[in-house]
Design a protein around this motif. Structure first.
Motif, PDB file in Angstrom:
ATOM      1  N   ALA A 184       0.837  -1.205   0.000  1.00 39.78           N
ATOM      2  CA  ALA A 184       0.000   0.000   0.000  1.00 39.78           C
ATOM      3  C   ALA A 184       0.868   1.250   0.000  1.00 39.78           C
ATOM      4  CB  ALA A 184      -0.938  -0.005   1.203  1.00 39.78           C
ATOM      5  N   LEU A 185       1.954   1.221   0.753  1.00 34.08           N
ATOM      6  CA  LEU A 185       2.875   2.366   0.783  1.00 34.08           C
ATOM      7  C   LEU A 185       3.461   2.615  -0.607  1.00 34.08           C
ATOM      8  CD1 LEU A 185       4.284   4.464   2.607  1.00 34.08           C
ATOM      9  CD2 LEU A 185       6.081   2.773   2.946  1.00 34.08           C
ATOM     10  N   ILE A 186       3.846   1.547  -1.286  1.00 38.24           N
ATOM     11  CA  ILE A 186       4.380   1.681  -2.647  1.00 38.24           C
ATOM     12  C   ILE A 186       3.306   2.227  -3.594  1.00 38.24           C
ATOM     13  CG2 ILE A 186       5.218   0.358  -4.631  1.00 38.24           C
ATOM     14  CD1 ILE A 186       6.599  -1.504  -2.565  1.00 38.24           C
ATOM     15  N   CYS A 187       2.077   1.725  -3.468  1.00 39.31           N
ATOM     16  CA  CYS A 187       0.987   2.189  -4.334  1.00 39.31           C
ATOM     17  C   CYS A 187       0.706   3.672  -4.138  1.00 39.31           C
ATOM     18  CB  CYS A 187      -0.284   1.388  -4.063  1.00 39.31           C
ATOM     19  SG  CYS A 187      -0.226  -0.308  -4.645  1.00 39.31           S
ATOM     20  N   TYR A 188       0.596   4.094  -2.881  1.00 38.13           N
ATOM     21  CA  TYR A 188       0.302   5.503  -2.621  1.00 38.13           C
ATOM     22  C   TYR A 188       1.459   6.398  -3.061  1.00 38.13           C
ATOM     23  CZ  TYR A 188      -3.990   4.377  -0.200  1.00 38.13           C
ATOM     24  OH  TYR A 188      -5.259   3.941   0.087  1.00 38.13           O
ATOM     25  N   TYR A 189       2.677   5.911  -2.937  1.00 39.92           N
ATOM     26  CA  TYR A 189       3.820   6.678  -3.424  1.00 39.92           C
ATOM     27  C   TYR A 189       3.747   6.842  -4.942  1.00 39.92           C
ATOM     28  CZ  TYR A 189       8.579   7.847  -4.737  1.00 39.92           C
ATOM     29  OH  TYR A 189       9.686   8.450  -5.281  1.00 39.92           O
ATOM     30  N   GLN A 190       3.453   5.747  -5.650  1.00 38.42           N
ATOM     31  CA  GLN A 190       3.368   5.827  -7.107  1.00 38.42           C
ATOM     32  C   GLN A 190       2.214   6.707  -7.560  1.00 38.42           C
ATOM     33  OE1 GLN A 190       3.337   1.895  -8.783  1.00 38.42           O
ATOM     34  NE2 GLN A 190       5.559   1.843  -8.910  1.00 38.42           N
ATOM     35  N   ILE A 191       1.099   6.668  -6.860  1.00 38.65           N
ATOM     36  CA  ILE A 191      -0.038   7.529  -7.206  1.00 38.65           C
ATOM     37  C   ILE A 191       0.355   8.992  -7.049  1.00 38.65           C
ATOM     38  CG2 ILE A 191      -2.351   8.246  -6.493  1.00 38.65           C
ATOM     39  CD1 ILE A 191      -2.852   5.273  -5.765  1.00 38.65           C
ATOM     40  N   ILE A 219      -2.354  -2.110  -7.086  1.00 37.42           N
ATOM     41  CA  ILE A 219      -3.563  -1.848  -6.303  1.00 37.42           C
ATOM     42  C   ILE A 219      -4.472  -3.069  -6.331  1.00 37.42           C
ATOM     43  CG2 ILE A 219      -5.679  -0.469  -6.214  1.00 37.42           C
ATOM     44  CD1 ILE A 219      -3.966   1.908  -7.184  1.00 37.42           C
ATOM     45  N   GLY A 220      -4.560  -3.722  -7.474  1.00 40.03           N
ATOM     46  CA  GLY A 220      -5.360  -4.936  -7.577  1.00 40.03           C
ATOM     47  C   GLY A 220      -4.817  -6.079  -6.737  1.00 40.03           C
ATOM     48  N   ALA A 221      -3.527  -6.055  -6.436  1.00 40.15           N
ATOM     49  CA  ALA A 221      -2.928  -7.115  -5.622  1.00 40.15           C
ATOM     50  C   ALA A 221      -3.240  -6.954  -4.139  1.00 40.15           C
ATOM     51  CB  ALA A 221      -1.414  -7.135  -5.831  1.00 40.15           C
ATOM     52  N   LEU A 222      -3.620  -5.771  -3.705  1.00 37.37           N
ATOM     53  CA  LEU A 222      -3.887  -5.550  -2.273  1.00 37.37           C
ATOM     54  C   LEU A 222      -5.022  -6.424  -1.740  1.00 37.37           C
ATOM     55  CD1 LEU A 222      -3.375  -1.690  -2.035  1.00 37.37           C
ATOM     56  CD2 LEU A 222      -2.001  -3.453  -0.928  1.00 37.37           C
ATOM     57  N   PRO A 223      -6.208  -6.439  -2.370  1.00 33.41           N
ATOM     58  CA  PRO A 223      -7.242  -7.324  -1.834  1.00 33.41           C
ATOM     59  C   PRO A 223      -6.907  -8.805  -2.016  1.00 33.41           C
ATOM     60  CG  PRO A 223      -8.104  -6.046  -3.680  1.00 33.41           C
ATOM     61  CD  PRO A 223      -6.719  -5.581  -3.428  1.00 33.41           C
ATOM     62  N   LEU A 224      -6.107  -9.120  -3.034  1.00 32.58           N
ATOM     63  CA  LEU A 224      -5.703 -10.513  -3.201  1.00 32.58           C
ATOM     64  C   LEU A 224      -4.762 -10.951  -2.081  1.00 32.58           C
ATOM     65  CD1 LEU A 224      -5.206 -10.653  -7.060  1.00 32.58           C
ATOM     66  CD2 LEU A 224      -7.108 -11.547  -5.705  1.00 32.58           C
ATOM     67  N   LEU A 225      -3.898 -10.061  -1.625  1.00 33.59           N
ATOM     68  CA  LEU A 225      -3.074 -10.380  -0.464  1.00 33.59           C
ATOM     69  C   LEU A 225      -3.942 -10.562   0.782  1.00 33.59           C
ATOM     70  CD1 LEU A 225       0.100  -8.129  -0.764  1.00 33.59           C
ATOM     71  CD2 LEU A 225       0.008 -10.615  -0.686  1.00 33.59           C
ATOM     72  N   LEU A 253      -8.723  -4.529   1.887  1.00 35.45           N
ATOM     73  CA  LEU A 253      -9.764  -3.675   1.292  1.00 35.45           C
ATOM     74  C   LEU A 253      -9.637  -2.225   1.742  1.00 35.45           C
ATOM     75  CD1 LEU A 253     -12.835  -6.058   1.507  1.00 35.45           C
ATOM     76  CD2 LEU A 253     -11.591  -5.350  -0.537  1.00 35.45           C
ATOM     77  N   VAL A 254      -9.294  -2.009   3.001  1.00 33.99           N
ATOM     78  CA  VAL A 254      -9.147  -0.638   3.512  1.00 33.99           C
ATOM     79  C   VAL A 254      -7.998   0.075   2.805  1.00 33.99           C
ATOM     80  CG1 VAL A 254      -8.414   0.650   5.574  1.00 33.99           C
ATOM     81  CG2 VAL A 254     -10.268  -0.984   5.741  1.00 33.99           C
ATOM     82  N   CYS A 255      -6.968  -0.659   2.441  1.00 33.41           N
ATOM     83  CA  CYS A 255      -5.859  -0.051   1.702  1.00 33.41           C
ATOM     84  C   CYS A 255      -6.167   0.086   0.216  1.00 33.41           C
ATOM     85  CB  CYS A 255      -4.587  -0.875   1.893  1.00 33.41           C
ATOM     86  SG  CYS A 255      -3.918  -0.816   3.549  1.00 33.41           S
ATOM     87  N   ALA A 256      -6.908  -0.866  -0.357  1.00 36.08           N
ATOM     88  CA  ALA A 256      -7.110  -0.892  -1.804  1.00 36.08           C
ATOM     89  C   ALA A 256      -8.180   0.086  -2.285  1.00 36.08           C
ATOM     90  CB  ALA A 256      -7.479  -2.307  -2.257  1.00 36.08           C
ATOM     91  N   LEU A 296      -8.178   7.113  -5.652  1.00 36.05           N
ATOM     92  CA  LEU A 296      -7.161   8.117  -5.962  1.00 36.05           C
ATOM     93  C   LEU A 296      -6.524   7.859  -7.324  1.00 36.05           C
ATOM     94  CD1 LEU A 296      -5.382   8.535  -2.516  1.00 36.05           C
ATOM     95  CD2 LEU A 296      -6.678  10.270  -3.755  1.00 36.05           C
ATOM     96  N   HIS A 297      -6.275   6.608  -7.628  1.00 34.67           N
ATOM     97  CA  HIS A 297      -5.684   6.260  -8.920  1.00 34.67           C
ATOM     98  C   HIS A 297      -6.623   6.652 -10.062  1.00 34.67           C
ATOM     99  CE1 HIS A 297      -3.204   4.132 -11.763  1.00 34.67           C
ATOM    100  NE2 HIS A 297      -4.189   3.322 -12.095  1.00 34.67           N
ATOM    101  N   SER A 298      -7.912   6.423  -9.886  1.00 35.49           N
ATOM    102  CA  SER A 298      -8.888   6.826 -10.907  1.00 35.49           C
ATOM    103  C   SER A 298      -8.910   8.339 -11.078  1.00 35.49           C
ATOM    104  CB  SER A 298     -10.282   6.328 -10.526  1.00 35.49           C
ATOM    105  OG  SER A 298     -10.313   4.930 -10.498  1.00 35.49           O
ATOM    106  N   TYR A 299      -8.803   9.059  -9.975  1.00 34.61           N
ATOM    107  CA  TYR A 299      -8.776  10.521 -10.046  1.00 34.61           C
ATOM    108  C   TYR A 299      -7.532  11.009 -10.792  1.00 34.61           C
ATOM    109  CZ  TYR A 299      -8.244  15.358  -8.647  1.00 34.61           C
ATOM    110  OH  TYR A 299      -8.047  16.711  -8.661  1.00 34.61           O
ATOM    111  N   VAL A 300      -6.382  10.434 -10.474  1.00 36.30           N
ATOM    112  CA  VAL A 300      -5.141  10.846 -11.132  1.00 36.30           C
ATOM    113  C   VAL A 300      -5.198  10.528 -12.623  1.00 36.30           C
ATOM    114  CG1 VAL A 300      -2.658  10.353 -11.276  1.00 36.30           C
ATOM    115  CG2 VAL A 300      -3.731  10.734  -9.060  1.00 36.30           C
ATOM    116  N   ARG A 301      -5.775   9.395 -12.990  1.00 39.26           N
ATOM    117  CA  ARG A 301      -5.925   9.065 -14.411  1.00 39.26           C
ATOM    118  C   ARG A 301      -6.838  10.062 -15.111  1.00 39.26           C
ATOM    119  NH1 ARG A 301      -7.574   3.104 -15.185  1.00 39.26           N
ATOM    120  NH2 ARG A 301      -7.733   3.885 -17.304  1.00 39.26           N
TER     121      ARG A 301
END
Length: 131
Positions: free
Chosen positions: A18-25, A57-63, A104-107, A113-118
């Motif tokens: 999640a930290l990596i995802c939010y950093y990339q976003i 981001i899709g991997a977060l709920p899978l984890l 789920l809380v992280c994803a 946010l990712h949708s907004y940035v896109r």
């Protein structure tokens, strides 16, 4: 409340990812505006970064699901070896569901946010189809 998270390696994996995802976003958001302001837009590089962020981001709920399966297996192993006590079953299920909730809380906010940035990137570069 935080003690079950400390001892669970799947929770640490979810939090690290999640930290990596939010950093990339955040970097994608910053790069979109800085590239637009400079007049040089490397759209292909931004799209590659956005796609890889979407995959992470899709991997977060899978984890989280992986943690649930591991927790339930531990619960069933405990039941098989020690018998079915209500404390053992409820503790195992609570531990298993914690990882799903954390994933789920992280994803979900990351996905929003990712949708907004896109959408911001698509608004800055109207001629390009941003997937």
């Amino acid at each position: 409340m935080l003690e079950p998270i400390y001892g669970n390696w799947v929770c640490w994996g979810i939090l690290g990812l999640a930290l990596i995802c939010y950093y990339q976003i955040s970097m994608s958001y910053i790069l979109s505006f800085s590239a637009f302001n400079r007049g040089v837009i490397d759209a292909e590089n931004i799209q590659i970064q956005q796609r890889s962020t979407g995959v992470l981001i899709g991997a977060l709920p899978l984890l989280g699901l992986l943690g649930t399966i591991i927790g339930l297996l531990d619960c069933f192993i405990g039941i098989a070896s020690q018998g079915a006590s209500s404390e053992l079953v409820s503790a195992g299920i609570a531990d298993a569901l914690l990882t799903t909730q954390l994933g789920l809380v992280c994803a979900i906010p990351a996905w929003l946010l990712h949708s907004y940035v896109r959408s911001v990137h698509a608004a800055l570069v109207p001629n390009e189809i941003s997937r």
